[in-house]
Structures are given as C-alpha cells and as structure tokens.
Scaffold this active site. Structure first.
Site, PDB file in Angstrom:
ATOM      1  N   TRP A 163      43.637  38.145  42.276  1.00 53.77           N
ATOM      2  CA  TRP A 163      42.890  38.405  41.064  1.00 53.77           C
ATOM      3  C   TRP A 163      43.315  39.638  40.347  1.00 53.77           C
ATOM      4  O   TRP A 163      43.083  39.961  38.946  1.00 53.77           O
ATOM      5  CB  TRP A 163      41.541  38.461  41.284  1.00 53.77           C
ATOM      6  CG  TRP A 163      40.708  37.153  41.681  1.00 53.77           C
ATOM      7  CD1 TRP A 163      40.634  36.063  40.723  1.00 53.77           C
ATOM      8  CD2 TRP A 163      40.821  36.692  42.947  1.00 53.77           C
ATOM      9  NE1 TRP A 163      40.071  35.175  41.793  1.00 53.77           N
ATOM     10  CE2 TRP A 163      40.286  35.504  43.227  1.00 53.77           C
ATOM     11  CE3 TRP A 163      41.028  37.220  44.238  1.00 53.77           C
ATOM     12  CZ2 TRP A 163      39.855  34.619  44.048  1.00 53.77           C
ATOM     13  CZ3 TRP A 163      40.457  36.401  45.379  1.00 53.77           C
ATOM     14  CH2 TRP A 163      40.225  35.435  45.486  1.00 53.77           C
ATOM     15  N   ASP A 186      36.175  45.561  43.152  1.00 58.15           N
ATOM     16  CA  ASP A 186      36.203  44.295  43.198  1.00 58.15           C
ATOM     17  C   ASP A 186      37.514  43.764  44.183  1.00 58.15           C
ATOM     18  O   ASP A 186      37.318  43.108  45.075  1.00 58.15           O
ATOM     19  CB  ASP A 186      36.349  43.455  42.066  1.00 58.15           C
ATOM     20  CG  ASP A 186      35.969  41.940  41.949  1.00 58.15           C
ATOM     21  OD1 ASP A 186      35.523  41.508  43.061  1.00 58.15           O
ATOM     22  OD2 ASP A 186      35.974  41.352  41.008  1.00 58.15           O
ATOM     23  N   GLN A 202      32.729  30.951  47.453  1.00 55.73           N
ATOM     24  CA  GLN A 202      33.649  30.995  46.603  1.00 55.73           C
ATOM     25  C   GLN A 202      33.776  29.774  45.526  1.00 55.73           C
ATOM     26  O   GLN A 202      33.938  29.570  44.609  1.00 55.73           O
ATOM     27  CB  GLN A 202      35.152  31.217  46.890  1.00 55.73           C
ATOM     28  CG  GLN A 202      36.117  31.291  45.913  1.00 55.73           C
ATOM     29  CD  GLN A 202      36.338  32.690  45.139  1.00 55.73           C
ATOM     30  OE1 GLN A 202      36.558  33.628  45.497  1.00 55.73           O
ATOM     31  NE2 GLN A 202      36.169  32.392  43.935  1.00 55.73           N
ATOM     32  N   HIS A 217      36.504  42.500  47.883  1.00 52.10           N
ATOM     33  CA  HIS A 217      36.450  41.268  48.826  1.00 52.10           C
ATOM     34  C   HIS A 217      37.357  41.604  49.869  1.00 52.10           C
ATOM     35  O   HIS A 217      38.791  41.640  49.388  1.00 52.10           O
ATOM     36  CB  HIS A 217      37.034  40.281  47.746  1.00 52.10           C
ATOM     37  CG  HIS A 217      36.087  39.779  46.831  1.00 52.10           C
ATOM     38  ND1 HIS A 217      35.326  38.447  47.156  1.00 52.10           N
ATOM     39  CD2 HIS A 217      35.623  40.146  45.665  1.00 52.10           C
ATOM     40  CE1 HIS A 217      34.655  38.229  45.948  1.00 52.10           C
ATOM     41  NE2 HIS A 217      34.748  39.396  45.200  1.00 52.10           N
ATOM     42  N   HIS A 258      31.073  46.553  45.556  1.00 55.10           N
ATOM     43  CA  HIS A 258      31.550  45.170  45.344  1.00 55.10           C
ATOM     44  C   HIS A 258      33.267  45.034  45.576  1.00 55.10           C
ATOM     45  O   HIS A 258      33.881  45.427  44.813  1.00 55.10           O
ATOM     46  CB  HIS A 258      31.269  44.588  43.744  1.00 55.10           C
ATOM     47  CG  HIS A 258      31.595  43.242  43.900  1.00 55.10           C
ATOM     48  ND1 HIS A 258      30.361  42.331  43.306  1.00 55.10           N
ATOM     49  CD2 HIS A 258      32.668  42.373  43.872  1.00 55.10           C
ATOM     50  CE1 HIS A 258      31.284  40.850  43.356  1.00 55.10           C
ATOM     51  NE2 HIS A 258      32.570  41.004  43.487  1.00 55.10           N
ATOM     52  N   HIS A 307      27.730  36.480  42.348  1.00 64.73           N
ATOM     53  CA  HIS A 307      28.763  36.377  41.460  1.00 64.73           C
ATOM     54  C   HIS A 307      28.205  35.384  40.405  1.00 64.73           C
ATOM     55  O   HIS A 307      28.021  34.222  40.056  1.00 64.73           O
ATOM     56  CB  HIS A 307      29.986  35.779  41.826  1.00 64.73           C
ATOM     57  CG  HIS A 307      30.781  36.549  42.804  1.00 64.73           C
ATOM     58  ND1 HIS A 307      30.409  37.134  43.925  1.00 64.73           N
ATOM     59  CD2 HIS A 307      32.164  37.147  42.269  1.00 64.73           C
ATOM     60  CE1 HIS A 307      31.457  37.802  44.488  1.00 64.73           C
ATOM     61  NE2 HIS A 307      32.281  37.928  43.498  1.00 64.73           N
ATOM     62  N   GLU A 337      30.394  35.179  35.751  1.00 58.19           N
ATOM     63  CA  GLU A 337      31.692  36.019  35.379  1.00 58.19           C
ATOM     64  C   GLU A 337      32.762  34.940  34.430  1.00 58.19           C
ATOM     65  O   GLU A 337      33.552  34.491  35.041  1.00 58.19           O
ATOM     66  CB  GLU A 337      32.282  36.144  36.845  1.00 58.19           C
ATOM     67  CG  GLU A 337      33.613  37.188  36.548  1.00 58.19           C
ATOM     68  CD  GLU A 337      34.363  37.521  37.873  1.00 58.19           C
ATOM     69  OE1 GLU A 337      33.852  36.622  38.955  1.00 58.19           O
ATOM     70  OE2 GLU A 337      35.000  38.197  38.020  1.00 58.19           O
TER      71      GLU A 337
HETATM   72 ZN    ZN Z   1      33.992  39.342  43.471  1.00 57.96          ZN
END
Ligand code: ZN
Length: 442
Positions: free
Chosen positions: A327, A321, A164, A71, A69, A222, A225
């Site tokens: 993030w 991630d 997203q 991005h 996982h 997702h 979360e």
């Molecule tokens: Zn993610």
C-alpha cells in the site's frame, strides 16, 4: 534506585527535573534548583546506589510515542510479487492477496521484528498492529502472537484481528474472527466499506460487536477508508458503541470518507460521535498517498477531519499504517513524521495546534489503545519514557529529531546520537549544529 535521569524538561512545566526509577516504576519527580543543576542528583541519591544516570541535557522527557495503527504482517514486502503502480488501496489489497500464499510464520516474524526494532529505537514503545485473519490457517496471527511474547521485555504490542477481505464477504469470515479472538488477539476488527453490499457492511459490524462482547475485547474498525461520500459506516459503529456502552473501547480507523461528507451531514454526525466517545485514528502519510487517486484536479486530501474531531472533544491519534508494503512504498516508523504530515494536511499550524501533533502520537495514542492506566510521567506509573532531541513540541514537529534515549520499564533500551555536520566554507572547516534550536519567547 536503578536509574536516575537528570536535567530533564517536562511537557507543560517550567524548569528542569530529575526522575528517579525504582523497581521499573517512576519513584520520584523533583524539580532541580535553578542555577545549580549539576550536582542535585548526587545530593539526593548517593551514587553508589545508582546503576545508571542519564543526563538529559535540558531536553524534553515525555512518555513514549504510540503507534496506533500499523500492519506488521505486511511490512517490508513492497514489490512482492509486484509494485503498486496505481497507488490505490484496491491494487494494494490485490497485491497482498498474491503475496499471502507465500507467508510463513518465520517470514512474518523476521520482517515484523525488524520493524518493531525500528520503532522502539525511535521511542515507539506501544504498538497496535492489525493482522489479516482472512486465512484458514491464521498463519500471520499465530506468528504475531508469538512475536508479541518474544518482544514483551522492550515493547508493548497490541494485536487486532483484522478481516482484510470482510467478515460477511469472505468464506467463514465470522468463524475466523472468533477463532482469532479465542487464540488471543486483543481487539476485533472489521472492514465494512469493503464488504459486498451496504447491508453486509452493517451486518459485519453487528457480528463484530457480538464477538467483542462475548470475548471481552477492544474494537478497532477500518472504517470508511474510501473517497466515496456515501460510505457512512462510522455512524453505525458509533451508534453501536453508544448503545452497547463499549464507547471508548471502540476505535474508528481511517474514516477518510468523512473528508468528503457534506458539512450538513457532518454537523449531524458530530452529535452522535460525541455521545459515542469512540476514538479516531488517522493515518496521514498513507491516506494522503492512497486517497484522491480517482480524482481529476483538484485532488482531495482524503484525511479525516482531525481538527473538527479534536474540536468536538473526541480523541484522535495517529498511525503509520504501512512501512514499505503493497500500500505504501515509504515509511520509517518515525511518529513525528506522521504528526508533521497530519498537521500540514489538516491545516493545523496555529500556535496552539502544533503541540497537538505531539499529543496525538503520545497520550492520544494511549487513549486509543486503552492503556492510560499505565501511561504518563507520574509517580507510581511504569517507567516508560523517552528523551527527545528537542526542547518543546514545536521543535519536535519542525525538525522531527531522533530520540536520544528510550527507557522501558526502567531499563534503557536504546540511545541515538544526533548527527554532526562539518562545514567546509572559507579557509578552515567548522562544525555546525543543524539542530538549530529556536528558543521561543513564550
Ligand atoms: Zn490499516
């Protein structure tokens, strides 16, 4: 024969082995005779037929690490246009939406390529990336589809079309998801906990399953979360996976709310999860960093219940991630760092639990990505493997060492020398080995 690896240690096996590669596949795995390991390879295979010999020096040879996982469209954008000072998921999403208007295919290609090089150099040869498709131009998707092709001779990339901003809560969300699947995304995603309402979240999962079935795609959501113990979309996802029969083709990423569910609810939920046979992906670096941000002391760890999921016989794998994005300001693509964090946060440091850290970033990941058919150290399978700078899983988790050699489809694509330390103590300098192997008695 194009490649021979000598003196390799294998997981869960005693002794040393040599692995021969022919036409990109593992042609043989032979145990070396104890005490006479030096020339075994030459006796079995005449050197003139070998293009390359790798001496594994008694280190562990294992299938490649799997990044379950990440991005790639957002990597290496931290600070653009501003830093995430609250450390929350929601500020991250806001900053990303400010960066998105400036995305170009070339901007994404350069950053994602660099991150893939970091990953592959460390032995990560299967990568599942999510790509934000809440963009009428689908710029990031187009860029990553082209990049996937460009890098296919040295790393296997899987692309999840990830809405997203939501499927129901973003204009034309469902149409964009369908278009992304038509363009060639490998898997379909959703973000039910971020939709405007609970009903929108449920509806988004129904749309997701319809589209995934229509285009014969994998699913990776997702899911939950958030620290909200009322976020319970994983039950909807699991029920749909069970009823449609898609089961192990479905993955629930994050599920951090499960950390906060009551034990009574989890006990009921586990029965459904077992029936559903879905995969779980935890992202321990990023979720211990993002979750608990609204808590006074004590602060929740916010990682899903890995120990209990594994205990129920479910598949769990791990993801980085984020690497240096809105993030998460850190990250380096070392899956052993991810595994190390998972075991700490999950209280999984028992003698039999520590090797599970390596399992979750290797075979566990391959199960999540649905690539087990071509994964593993077995005769006839593609010659994808790595030689770690350690002898057993405990050493890998403890030291998080470099990967000495990386082989993809029978070709060496990377080698790394371990560091050397000179110690200036006393009258002369000495060189010491900080790897400090600890040989286990059993
Ligand atoms: Zn993610």
């Amino acid at each position: 024969m194009e490649l021979l690896v000598k003196h390799a240690r294998l997981l869960n096996r005693k002794g040393l082995y040599q692995i021969a590669v022919h036409e990109g596949k593992i042609a043989s795995i032979q145990e070396e005779e104890a005490g006479s390991i030096t020339d075994v390879g030459d006796r079995v295979y005449s050197p003139e037929h070998l293009e390359q010999v790798i001496d594994a020096e008694g280190l562990l040879l294992l299938p490649p690490y799997v990044e379950s996982h990440i991005h790639l469209d957002a990597v290496l954008t931290a600070g653009e246009p501003r830093w995430n000072e609250s450390g929350t998921l929601f500020e991250g999403i806001q900053i990303w939406s400010e960066r998105k208007p400036f995305l170009t295919e070339e901007d994404i290609r350069q950053r994602a390529l660099l991150a893939l090089q970091w990953l592959a150099g460390q032995g990560v040869l299967h990568v599942r990336t999510h790509v934000d498709i809440c963009d009428p131009q689908l710029t990031a998707l187009k860029s990553l589809l082209a990049l996937k092709n460009e890098v296919s001779s040295w790393v296997n990339v899987q692309i999840v079309a990830f809405p997203q901003m939501g499927i129901c809560s973003y204009p034309n969300g469902a149409e964009l998801l369908e278009e992304a699947l038509k363009l060639g995304a490998d898997a379909a995603g959703a973000i039910p906990h971020y939709e405007f309402t609970r009903e929108d979240g449920v509806q988004s999962l129904h749309i997701l399953f319809e589209l995934a079935q229509k285009y014969d795609k994998l699913i990776d959501v997702h899911c939950d979360e958030i620290d909200d113990e009322q976020s319970r979309f994983v039950e909807v996802l699991a029920a749909l996976a069970y009823r449609t029969g898609l089961k192990e083709r479905v993955t629930a990423s994050h599920t951090t709310a499960m950390h906060s569910y009551s034990n009574a609810y989890v006990s009921k939920l586990m029965n459904l999860l077992k029936l559903s046979e879905i995969n779980f992906v935890a992202n321990p670096l990023v979720n211990t960093h993002l979750q608990g941000r609204f808590d006074p002391y004590p602060k929740r760890r916010g990682m899903t219940r890995i120990k209990e999921l594994l205990g129920a016989g479910l598949n769990v794998s791990l993801g980085t991630d984020c690497i240096i994005d809105p993030w998460y300001p850190l990250g380096n693509g070392n899956m052993l760092q991810v595994a190390n964090m998972a075991l700490h946060v999950g209280h999984m440091t028992g003698n039999q639990e520590i090797p599970l850290g390596v399992h979750m970033v290797t075979e566990g990941g391959a199960r999540s990505l649905n690539i087990m058919e071509g994964y593993g150290i077995e005769v006839g399978k593609p010659a994808n493997f790595i030689i770690a700078d350690g002898q057993d899983p405990w050493e890998l988790i403890r030291r998080m060492p470099v990967t000495r050699h990386v082989v993809y489809r029978g070709k060496r694509i990377a080698s790394t020398n371990p560091s050397e330390t000179a110690l200036y103590i006393g009258e002369t300098s000495q060189s010491i080995d900080l790897r400090n192997p600890f040989i286990r008695s059993s």
